[in-house]
Design a protein around this motif. Structure first.
Motif, PDB file in Angstrom:
ATOM      1  N   ALA A  58       0.857  -1.187   0.000  1.00 45.39           N
ATOM      2  CA  ALA A  58       0.000   0.000   0.000  1.00 45.39           C
ATOM      3  C   ALA A  58       0.889   1.231   0.000  1.00 45.39           C
ATOM      4  CB  ALA A  58      -0.892  -0.014   1.227  1.00 45.39           C
ATOM      5  N   VAL A  59       0.742   2.066  -0.998  1.00 43.63           N
ATOM      6  CA  VAL A  59       1.555   3.280  -1.074  1.00 43.63           C
ATOM      7  C   VAL A  59       0.653   4.477  -0.785  1.00 43.63           C
ATOM      8  CG1 VAL A  59       3.103   4.653  -2.490  1.00 43.63           C
ATOM      9  CG2 VAL A  59       3.079   2.175  -2.736  1.00 43.63           C
ATOM     10  N   ASP A  60       0.892   5.052   0.382  1.00 42.67           N
ATOM     11  CA  ASP A  60       0.068   6.153   0.875  1.00 42.67           C
ATOM     12  C   ASP A  60       0.654   7.457   0.328  1.00 42.67           C
ATOM     13  OD1 ASP A  60      -1.389   7.943   2.256  1.00 42.67           O
ATOM     14  OD2 ASP A  60      -0.863   7.225   4.256  1.00 42.67           O
ATOM     15  N   ARG A  61      -0.043   8.045  -0.624  1.00 41.49           N
ATOM     16  CA  ARG A  61       0.542   9.194  -1.314  1.00 41.49           C
ATOM     17  C   ARG A  61       0.335  10.508  -0.566  1.00 41.49           C
ATOM     18  NH1 ARG A  61      -1.182   8.551  -7.441  1.00 41.49           N
ATOM     19  NH2 ARG A  61      -3.126   7.807  -6.582  1.00 41.49           N
ATOM     20  N   SER A  62      -0.645  10.525   0.312  1.00 44.30           N
ATOM     21  CA  SER A  62      -0.908  11.788   1.001  1.00 44.30           C
ATOM     22  C   SER A  62      -0.613  11.710   2.493  1.00 44.30           C
ATOM     23  CB  SER A  62      -2.379  12.163   0.804  1.00 44.30           C
ATOM     24  OG  SER A  62      -3.199  11.152   1.371  1.00 44.30           O
ATOM     25  N   ALA A 112      -2.558  10.225   4.501  1.00 47.15           N
ATOM     26  CA  ALA A 112      -3.861  10.218   5.173  1.00 47.15           C
ATOM     27  C   ALA A 112      -4.251   8.832   5.672  1.00 47.15           C
ATOM     28  CB  ALA A 112      -4.927  10.731   4.215  1.00 47.15           C
ATOM     29  N   ALA A 113      -3.481   7.812   5.325  1.00 47.52           N
ATOM     30  CA  ALA A 113      -3.846   6.453   5.729  1.00 47.52           C
ATOM     31  C   ALA A 113      -2.773   5.861   6.635  1.00 47.52           C
ATOM     32  CB  ALA A 113      -4.043   5.584   4.492  1.00 47.52           C
ATOM     33  N   ALA A 114      -2.251   6.701   7.526  1.00 44.26           N
ATOM     34  CA  ALA A 114      -1.147   6.259   8.380  1.00 44.26           C
ATOM     35  C   ALA A 114      -1.565   5.147   9.338  1.00 44.26           C
ATOM     36  CB  ALA A 114      -0.595   7.445   9.157  1.00 44.26           C
ATOM     37  N   TYR A 162       3.484  -1.354   3.888  1.00 48.22           N
ATOM     38  CA  TYR A 162       2.970   0.009   3.809  1.00 48.22           C
ATOM     39  C   TYR A 162       4.117   0.962   3.547  1.00 48.22           C
ATOM     40  CZ  TYR A 162       1.189   4.496   5.517  1.00 48.22           C
ATOM     41  OH  TYR A 162       0.847   5.817   5.639  1.00 48.22           O
ATOM     42  N   ARG A 163       3.954   1.811   2.580  1.00 47.27           N
ATOM     43  CA  ARG A 163       4.960   2.827   2.289  1.00 47.27           C
ATOM     44  C   ARG A 163       4.269   4.181   2.175  1.00 47.27           C
ATOM     45  NH1 ARG A 163       7.423  -0.868   3.532  1.00 47.27           N
ATOM     46  NH2 ARG A 163       9.184  -1.880   2.531  1.00 47.27           N
ATOM     47  N   ARG A 164       4.956   5.206   2.670  1.00 49.40           N
ATOM     48  CA  ARG A 164       4.385   6.542   2.562  1.00 49.40           C
ATOM     49  C   ARG A 164       5.270   7.340   1.619  1.00 49.40           C
ATOM     50  NH1 ARG A 164       4.326   7.796   7.859  1.00 49.40           N
ATOM     51  NH2 ARG A 164       6.186   9.030   7.672  1.00 49.40           N
ATOM     52  N   ALA A 165       4.738   7.686   0.475  1.00 46.37           N
ATOM     53  CA  ALA A 165       5.546   8.427  -0.501  1.00 46.37           C
ATOM     54  C   ALA A 165       4.618   9.106  -1.492  1.00 46.37           C
ATOM     55  CB  ALA A 165       6.472   7.477  -1.242  1.00 46.37           C
ATOM     56  N   PRO A 166       4.853  10.378  -1.729  1.00 44.59           N
ATOM     57  CA  PRO A 166       4.065  11.033  -2.766  1.00 44.59           C
ATOM     58  C   PRO A 166       4.558  10.572  -4.136  1.00 44.59           C
ATOM     59  CG  PRO A 166       5.742  12.513  -1.928  1.00 44.59           C
ATOM     60  CD  PRO A 166       5.869  11.244  -1.154  1.00 44.59           C
ATOM     61  N   GLY A 167       3.732  10.712  -5.120  1.00 44.07           N
ATOM     62  CA  GLY A 167       4.201  10.346  -6.454  1.00 44.07           C
ATOM     63  C   GLY A 167       3.077   9.885  -7.334  1.00 44.07           C
ATOM     64  N   ASP A 168       3.358   9.823  -8.606  1.00 45.17           N
ATOM     65  CA  ASP A 168       2.361   9.378  -9.575  1.00 45.17           C
ATOM     66  C   ASP A 168       2.302   7.844  -9.567  1.00 45.17           C
ATOM     67  OD1 ASP A 168       4.634   8.591 -10.917  1.00 45.17           O
ATOM     68  OD2 ASP A 168       4.783  10.491 -11.981  1.00 45.17           O
ATOM     69  N   PRO A 169       1.321   7.272 -10.271  1.00 51.00           N
ATOM     70  CA  PRO A 169       1.192   5.807 -10.245  1.00 51.00           C
ATOM     71  C   PRO A 169       2.458   5.073 -10.668  1.00 51.00           C
ATOM     72  CG  PRO A 169      -0.792   6.780 -11.111  1.00 51.00           C
ATOM     73  CD  PRO A 169       0.182   7.912 -10.929  1.00 51.00           C
ATOM     74  N   ALA A 170       3.213   5.642 -11.607  1.00 51.46           N
ATOM     75  CA  ALA A 170       4.452   4.973 -12.018  1.00 51.46           C
ATOM     76  C   ALA A 170       5.416   4.889 -10.839  1.00 51.46           C
ATOM     77  CB  ALA A 170       5.090   5.725 -13.180  1.00 51.46           C
TER      78      ALA A 170
END
Lengths: 157, 345
Positions: B198-202, B204-206, B217-225
């Protein structure tokens, strides 16, 4: 003569990574190929490494992790470690898997040089072989063990 | 007053129990920082963060050699207890990652095991013609018990997969939606050897890692690629898939898993993604019309050879298709609706 400036000044408990990004050629005296991405191979039957710590040195254990060069043509790798001339331990490795060598280092084995205690480690790998000689690629280095990390830890009394 | 030097980093738990992360000082991009990992405020391991991570390179963190991987010593901490794992940079003592390592599940796991044993006994009873009458009410009671047990579980358990076949990159926007999506995928996880990243881009799902066990679980902003890149870095699956952010479904994933060859390489692309929408609005093409469950998938070897991707799912899909053509990898499109056939273009 030992090049004192090339010894790796070890901090107890810190894992150091072989390869260009961290250790580079630090501590490597002879018998090593160039550092690569996350690992360094030996090159030849004996690779010598120089460690230094600040005294007083208690009982320590050196953890070296890596992978033996084992192929169908070279099914066994033997590795004997000497520390300042003391024969410490021998391993016989028959699988190409991540392997951790646990090398106990007694306090009296260290040489005191000024403000540092020095340990000259010799990794003796008599079965090192050139991949190109055993039809396993074009690599001309004499490989035996792929070193990935080392960590010197204090052993509680 | 001297402002503290900036420090970036993160810490994650992997499915195999190890911890990985990264630590980087933007003002000293060439420095390899020493990281300490603490268990309940006691230093367990310290190491130089100098492992290469492709996602760091893509994110502009120096040369990308700022990752680390830590396996805690076997008896540290006691396996039966919950503990807090903290990662900090040694010199500045600044903490950049902290997570809770859960202990073994409370009584529910034992109850579930007992229920399984009871079910096996009932099944044995049913095989005896003289006892069939007794077995039926027992089975009903057991069903009710299992239902209660399931309802009492607050935490969703994904089955741990030792050697995952498929790593699914799931872009996450909020906890509730992510939970719903993961619940939909969970039934298929064990069957197809699925691991979910699960890549949490914002950010908000900590709470997600506390609510779902065995989830990466990874927290990182970014596009789908970038999400796919992060999942490839974190996961171990032989195949990589990017989840459709709108409606993942277990059935679609099963269809994909059935189509994946046991060995070899290839690229699967959701037909709805190609060609990209006029005007190049990736957001519009991301919401797929049917619950396909994934946007694109490829084998790990191809992903490595294909090089970095960027942009939305449509752009990444188009780039993958082009690179599959250039590298001579088989390319499939998956047609809608479910059950979807797999056809070569």
């Amino acid at each position: 003569m030992v090049r004192r400036d090339n010894a790796l000044d070890c901090e107890l408990g810190v894992v150091r990574l072989f390869g260009a990004a961290d250790l580079g050629t630090q501590g490597m005296l002879s018998g090593w190929s160039g550092p690569e991405d996350g690992h360094t191979w030996n090159d030849g039957v004996e690779a010598t490494y120089l460690l230094a710590v600040r005294p007083p040195v208690g009982r320590t254990v050196l953890l070296v992790s890596g992978e033996p060069y084992v192929t169908r043509a070279r099914p066994v790798q033997e590795l004997t470690v000497f520390g300042n001339g003391y024969r410490i331990q021998m391993w016989r490795m028959t699988a190409r898997v991540e392997t951790t060598l646990v090398i106990p280092l007694e306090p009296e084995w260290w040489f005191q040089r000024g403000q540092r205690a020095i340990m000259r480690l010799s990794f003796y790998l008599p079965n090192s072989s050139r991949p190109k000689d055993i039809a396993d690629g074009a690599d001309g280095r004499e490989l035996g063990f792929c070193f990935r990390s080392l960590c010197l830890r204090a052993v509680p009394d | 007053m001297v402002a503290a030097a900036p420090l970036q980093g993160d810490l994650y738990q992997r499915a195999d129990g190890a911890f990985d992360g990264w630590c980087f000082a933007p003002d000293r991009p060439d420095e390899r920082l020493v990281v300490e990992v603490l268990v309940n405020d006691t230093v367990a391991v310290s190491m130089v963060a100098a492992m290469f991570r492709r996602d760091l390179l893509l994110r502009g963190c120096g040369d990308g050699y700022h990752g680390f991987l830590v396996r805690l010593p076997p008896n540290f901490p006691p396996a039966a207890s919950e503990c807090v794992i903290t990662a900090r940079e040694r010199r500045s003592r600044r903490v950049f990652g902290r997570l809770l390592r859960p202990g073994p599940p409370p009584g529910t796991a034992r109850l579930a095991r007992l229920a399984d044993e009871a079910a096996a006994l009932v099944a044995a009873l049913e095989r005896l013609p003289a006892r069939r009458g007794t077995a039926a009410p027992l089975r009903t009671a057991l069903g009710a018990l299992a239902e209660e047990l399931g309802a009492s579980r607050r935490v969703l358990w994904l089955p741990p997969v030792a050697a995952p076949r498929l790593t699914l990159a799931l872009p996450v926007e909020d906890t509730a939606t992510a939970l719903w999506q993961i619940r939909a995928l969970a039934p298929a996880a064990a069957e197809i050897g699925l691991e979910i990243v699960a890549v949490d881009r914002s950010g908000a799902a900590a709470a997600l890692p506390a609510l779902v066990r065995n989830l990466l679980y990874r927290r990182a902003p970014g596009d789908p690629a970038a999400v796919l890149e992060i999942a490839a870095e974190a996961g171990r699956g032989a195949w990589l898939a990017l989840a459709d952010a709108a409606e993942p479904s277990a059935a679609a994933l099963l269809a994909l898993a059935n189509a994946l060859p046991a060995a070899g390489r290839g690229v699967f692309i959701n037909a709805a993604l190609l060609p990209p929408a006029a005007g190049g609005d990736d957001a519009a093409t991301l919401r797929l019309p049917a619950p396909l469950g994934f946007g694109l998938a490829c084998d790990r070897g191809f992903w490595r050879d294909a090089g970095p991707l960027e942009g939305g799912a449509a752009r990444a899909g188009a780039a993958l298709a082009l690179r599959a053509h250039l590298l001579g990898a088989p390319l499939w499109r998956v047609l809608e609706p479910v059950p979807r056939g797999i056809v070569r273009p």
